[in-house]
Design a protein around this motif. Structure first.
Motif, PDB file in Angstrom:
ATOM      1  N   UNK A  11       0.833  -1.188   0.000  1.00  0.00           N
ATOM      2  CA  UNK A  11       0.000   0.000   0.000  1.00  0.00           C
ATOM      3  C   UNK A  11       0.872   1.244   0.000  1.00  0.00           C
ATOM      4  N   UNK A  12       0.294   2.352  -0.439  1.00  0.00           N
ATOM      5  CA  UNK A  12       1.038   3.605  -0.496  1.00  0.00           C
ATOM      6  C   UNK A  12       0.390   4.679   0.355  1.00  0.00           C
ATOM      7  N   UNK A  13       1.211   5.438   1.058  1.00  0.00           N
ATOM      8  CA  UNK A  13       0.708   6.498   1.925  1.00  0.00           C
ATOM      9  C   UNK A  13       1.231   7.838   1.423  1.00  0.00           C
ATOM     10  N   UNK A  14       0.350   8.837   1.425  1.00  0.00           N
ATOM     11  CA  UNK A  14       0.778  10.185   1.086  1.00  0.00           C
ATOM     12  C   UNK A  14       0.473  11.121   2.248  1.00  0.00           C
ATOM     13  N   UNK A  15       1.337  12.127   2.397  1.00  0.00           N
ATOM     14  CA  UNK A  15       1.135  13.198   3.367  1.00  0.00           C
ATOM     15  C   UNK A  15       0.507  14.359   2.615  1.00  0.00           C
ATOM     16  N   UNK A  16      -0.487  14.985   3.222  1.00  0.00           N
ATOM     17  CA  UNK A  16      -1.126  16.158   2.619  1.00  0.00           C
ATOM     18  C   UNK A  16      -1.063  17.289   3.636  1.00  0.00           C
TER      19      UNK A  16
END
Length: 125
Positions: A11-16
């Protein structure tokens, strides 16, 4: 379990960052679903007020989708704010990033009213 950790690593996580007021968990999940399947959303909130701190983490089912979403949404103008998005590699993600210790409080009207009454008692109003 080893199977769960291998699934999590795919899975991939992004910071916003620089999230505008009114763009909360439900809206975020709906908006970022245009890129792919969103598995988790964690909006940082104040423990005292429950208000947004202005940043969040979004987890996608596929890390390639997360990379594309981060690249596309970085410096995106939304409600007079420039979103800052970054892909976070799996080795930099805390294992309990999406684990919630406390439930998020959404109805603050009762709490505010109780605080107002106690404040008025203290100040003799």
């Amino acid at each position: 379990s080893p199977a769960a950790s291998s699934i999590r690593s795919e899975r991939g996580v992004i910071y916003i960052g620089h999230i505008p007021h009114g763009f909360y968990e439900k809206e975020m999940k709906g908006y970022f679903s245009q890129f792919g399947t969103v598995t988790h959303v964690r909006l940082a909130r104040s423990r005292k007020t429950g208000g947004s701190k202005g940043y969040a983490f979004v987890e996608f089912e596929d890390k390639e989708v997360a990379k594309i979403a981060a690249e596309t949404m970085n410096n995106y103008l939304m409600f007079d704010k420039l979103l800052k998005c970054q892909f976070i590699p799996a080795e930099k993600c805390h294992p309990k990033l999406f684990f919630r210790r406390r439930p998020v409080i959404t109805d603050f009207s009762k709490r505010r009213e109780a605080m107002r009454i106690s404040f008025n008692k203290v100040c003799n109003r």
